[in-house]
Design a protein around this motif. Sequence first.
Motif, PDB file in Angstrom:
ATOM      1  N   VAL A 226       0.816  -1.194  -0.002  1.00  0.00           N
ATOM      2  CA  VAL A 226       0.025   0.142  -0.067  1.00  0.00           C
ATOM      3  C   VAL A 226       0.944   1.166  -0.226  1.00  0.00           C
ATOM      4  O   VAL A 226       1.663   1.576   1.101  1.00  0.00           O
ATOM      5  CB  VAL A 226      -0.928  -0.067   1.015  1.00  0.00           C
TER       6      VAL A 226
ATOM      7  N   GLY B  55       7.819   1.508  -1.057  1.00  0.00           N
ATOM      8  CA  GLY B  55       6.851   0.711  -1.807  1.00  0.00           C
ATOM      9  C   GLY B  55       7.564  -0.016  -3.044  1.00  0.00           C
ATOM     10  O   GLY B  55       7.323  -1.202  -3.371  1.00  0.00           O
TER      11      GLY B  55
ATOM     12  N   ARG C 253      -2.573   5.705  -4.394  1.00  0.00           N
ATOM     13  CA  ARG C 253      -3.663   6.677  -4.289  1.00  0.00           C
ATOM     14  C   ARG C 253      -3.459   7.622  -5.528  1.00  0.00           C
ATOM     15  O   ARG C 253      -4.619   7.841  -6.102  1.00  0.00           O
ATOM     16  CB  ARG C 253      -3.720   7.362  -2.936  1.00  0.00           C
ATOM     17  N   LYS C 254      -2.413   7.997  -5.822  1.00  0.00           N
ATOM     18  CA  LYS C 254      -2.330   9.188  -6.755  1.00  0.00           C
ATOM     19  C   LYS C 254      -2.475   8.630  -7.950  1.00  0.00           C
ATOM     20  O   LYS C 254      -2.213   7.458  -8.256  1.00  0.00           O
ATOM     21  CB  LYS C 254      -1.246   9.906  -6.551  1.00  0.00           C
TER      22      LYS C 254
ATOM     23  N   GLY D 295       5.290   8.895  -4.673  1.00  0.00           N
ATOM     24  CA  GLY D 295       5.571   9.531  -3.487  1.00  0.00           C
ATOM     25  C   GLY D 295       6.154  10.865  -3.392  1.00  0.00           C
ATOM     26  O   GLY D 295       6.071  11.620  -4.368  1.00  0.00           O
TER      27      GLY D 295
ATOM     28  N   MET E 150      -5.846   4.332  -7.159  1.00  0.00           N
ATOM     29  CA  MET E 150      -6.681   3.393  -5.906  1.00  0.00           C
ATOM     30  C   MET E 150      -6.296   3.532  -4.572  1.00  0.00           C
ATOM     31  O   MET E 150      -5.022   3.687  -4.510  1.00  0.00           O
ATOM     32  CB  MET E 150      -6.530   1.822  -6.418  1.00  0.00           C
TER      33      MET E 150
ATOM     34  N   THR F 277       3.371   0.883   3.304  1.00  0.00           N
ATOM     35  CA  THR F 277       4.286   2.032   2.850  1.00  0.00           C
ATOM     36  C   THR F 277       3.656   3.289   2.431  1.00  0.00           C
ATOM     37  O   THR F 277       3.872   3.951   1.531  1.00  0.00           O
ATOM     38  CB  THR F 277       5.250   1.437   1.623  1.00  0.00           C
ATOM     39  N   THR F 278       2.670   3.791   3.344  1.00  0.00           N
ATOM     40  CA  THR F 278       2.011   4.851   3.077  1.00  0.00           C
ATOM     41  C   THR F 278       2.625   6.169   3.609  1.00  0.00           C
ATOM     42  O   THR F 278       1.875   7.221   3.570  1.00  0.00           O
ATOM     43  CB  THR F 278       0.592   4.663   3.609  1.00  0.00           C
ATOM     44  N   GLY F 279       3.903   6.205   3.998  1.00  0.00           N
ATOM     45  CA  GLY F 279       4.565   7.242   4.432  1.00  0.00           C
ATOM     46  C   GLY F 279       4.032   7.790   5.561  1.00  0.00           C
ATOM     47  O   GLY F 279       3.890   7.168   6.638  1.00  0.00           O
ATOM     48  N   HIS F 280       4.114   9.022   5.787  1.00  0.00           N
ATOM     49  CA  HIS F 280       3.827   9.899   7.011  1.00  0.00           C
ATOM     50  C   HIS F 280       2.604   9.260   7.768  1.00  0.00           C
ATOM     51  O   HIS F 280       2.152   9.392   8.706  1.00  0.00           O
ATOM     52  CB  HIS F 280       3.949  11.242   6.887  1.00  0.00           C
TER      53      HIS F 280
ATOM     54  N   GLY G 231       9.753   2.170   5.280  1.00  0.00           N
ATOM     55  CA  GLY G 231       9.594   3.448   4.768  1.00  0.00           C
ATOM     56  C   GLY G 231       9.355   4.300   5.986  1.00  0.00           C
ATOM     57  O   GLY G 231       9.677   4.211   7.116  1.00  0.00           O
TER      58      GLY G 231
ATOM     59  N   ARG H 169      12.126  12.085  11.743  1.00  0.00           N
ATOM     60  CA  ARG H 169      11.827  12.365  10.452  1.00  0.00           C
ATOM     61  C   ARG H 169      13.203  12.463   9.821  1.00  0.00           C
ATOM     62  O   ARG H 169      14.029  12.951  10.765  1.00  0.00           O
ATOM     63  CB  ARG H 169      10.751  13.339   9.744  1.00  0.00           C
TER      64      ARG H 169
HETATM   65  C1  48H Z   1      -3.126   4.019  -1.506  1.00  0.00           C
HETATM   66  C2  48H Z   1      -1.585   5.382  -0.348  1.00  0.00           C
HETATM   67  C3  48H Z   1      -2.669   5.562   0.603  1.00  0.00           C
HETATM   68  C4  48H Z   1      -3.673   4.574   0.951  1.00  0.00           C
HETATM   69  C5  48H Z   1      -0.951   6.909   1.076  1.00  0.00           C
HETATM   70  O1  48H Z   1       5.402   9.235   1.254  1.00  0.00           O
HETATM   71  P1  48H Z   1       5.984   8.300   0.269  1.00  0.00           P
HETATM   72  O2  48H Z   1       7.033   8.852  -0.597  1.00  0.00           O
HETATM   73  O3  48H Z   1       6.518   6.910   1.123  1.00  0.00           O
HETATM   74  P2  48H Z   1       8.050   6.408   1.426  1.00  0.00           P
HETATM   75  O4  48H Z   1       7.940   6.155   3.115  1.00  0.00           O
HETATM   76  O5  48H Z   1       8.525   5.242   0.670  1.00  0.00           O
HETATM   77  O6  48H Z   1       8.915   7.518   1.475  1.00  0.00           O
HETATM   78  C6  48H Z   1       8.966   8.543   2.134  1.00  0.00           C
HETATM   79  C7  48H Z   1       9.667   9.983   1.504  1.00  0.00           C
HETATM   80  O7  48H Z   1       8.915  10.199   0.309  1.00  0.00           O
HETATM   81  C8  48H Z   1       9.339  11.165   2.357  1.00  0.00           C
HETATM   82  O8  48H Z   1       8.357  11.651   2.583  1.00  0.00           O
HETATM   83  C9  48H Z   1      10.441  11.516   3.159  1.00  0.00           C
HETATM   84  C10 48H Z   1      11.803  10.922   3.347  1.00  0.00           C
HETATM   85  N1  48H Z   1      10.121  12.408   4.092  1.00  0.00           N
HETATM   86  C11 48H Z   1      11.009  12.834   5.176  1.00  0.00           C
HETATM   87  C12 48H Z   1      10.587  13.956   5.900  1.00  0.00           C
HETATM   88  O9  48H Z   1      11.300  14.543   6.849  1.00  0.00           O
HETATM   89  O10 48H Z   1       9.519  14.579   5.551  1.00  0.00           O
HETATM   90  O11 48H Z   1       4.865   7.543  -0.457  1.00  0.00           O
HETATM   91  C13 48H Z   1       3.771   7.007   0.206  1.00  0.00           C
HETATM   92  C14 48H Z   1       2.744   6.727  -1.038  1.00  0.00           C
HETATM   93  C15 48H Z   1       2.313   8.088  -1.439  1.00  0.00           C
HETATM   94  O12 48H Z   1       2.388   8.294  -2.955  1.00  0.00           O
HETATM   95  C16 48H Z   1       0.772   8.191  -1.077  1.00  0.00           C
HETATM   96  O13 48H Z   1      -0.060   8.657  -2.232  1.00  0.00           O
HETATM   97  C17 48H Z   1       0.380   6.709  -1.021  1.00  0.00           C
HETATM   98  O14 48H Z   1       1.454   6.018  -0.197  1.00  0.00           O
HETATM   99  N2  48H Z   1      -0.729   6.291  -0.136  1.00  0.00           N
HETATM  100  N3  48H Z   1      -1.919   4.732  -1.264  1.00  0.00           N
HETATM  101  N4  48H Z   1      -4.018   3.797  -0.349  1.00  0.00           N
HETATM  102  N5  48H Z   1      -4.359   4.617   1.921  1.00  0.00           N
HETATM  103  N6  48H Z   1      -1.868   6.217   1.684  1.00  0.00           N
END
Ligand code: 48H
Length: 257
Positions: free
Chosen positions: A31, A37, A56-57, A62, A125, A167-170, A223, A234
């Motif tokens: 996810v 991811g 989702r996007k 991401g 999705m 792997t939905t990030g934050h 992630g 972070r």
């Molecule tokens: C479908 C979903 C849903 C859902 C979310 O945020 P991401 O890039 O995730 P990571 O963990 O691989 O990478 C993190 C990195 O990009 C980052 O933000 C960093 C390093 N931040 C550090 C900081 O200090 O800020 O991607 C997550 C993806 C996104 O594309 C969302 O759209 C997607 O998950 N998503 N997809 N169903 N329920 N929730």
Amino acid sequence: MALDEVVITRAIMERFTQKFLECTSVDVAIVGGGPSGLVAAYYLASSGRKVVLFERKLSPGGGMWGGGMMFNEIVIQSEAKEILDMFGVRTREYREGYYTADAIEAVTTICSRSLRAGATIFNCMSVEDVMIREGRVTGLVINWSPVEMAGLHVDPMTIAARDIIDTTGHATEVLKVIERKTDMRLATPSGKLMGERSMWAEEAERQTLENTRQICPGVYVAGMSANAAFGGPRMGPIFGGMLLSGRKVAELIIASS
Ligand code: 48H
């Protein structure tokens, strides 16, 4: 050759339906299509696992597209360079131990390699719920993101997976659903989501790997979501931890099955 619009329509619908039906029961469902991811999808698909990733996007990738603050270069540390080398993403040394890569090249290459390794990606999705049987998460409940965005009352559908990766990030979206809707205890010190802490790149990158693990029966976390779940800091715009975490979660799942 005369083009027939109806043939074009039927081609899309038949091919999509076939692709979707093949993913209604998979080895691993991921996810979120950010860097962690996508990397996990690549390694799992390369090892022969049947993998689906829901994003989702409209565009997978991401937070990697924007580098830092939309300056579209990413930074990685030396430990992660071999992963970009393996994907064929070009890097340049900036200072000892620091490398940069073009963010667009990194996203598009990793995405393409994951698909060609055999992973299936569904964009637009969203995962909105999970399915639980006998104390284990056994599937995902999905819906079109535009349905979610428009607030339409349209019921979702379900796919089954032996293992799931958040792997939905934050946002830790899958884990939030599990915490809110089930009695499951997460493998965090409190048994609950701990929440992400303030910026500390070095510590965050170390903890991202440590926190990449199984968090409850049937679910792994990787992630940024791993640090947000376990109360880690972070890291800001450094992406090595995301790549290493994606590889680690794939290795854990491969070793367990
Ligand atoms: C479908 C979903 C849903 C859902 C979310 O945020 P991401 O890039 O995730 P990571 O963990 O691989 O990478 C993190 C990195 O990009 C980052 O933000 C960093 C390093 N931040 C550090 C900081 O200090 O800020 O991607 C997550 C993806 C996104 O594309 C969302 O759209 C997607 O998950 N998503 N997809 N169903 N329920 N929730």
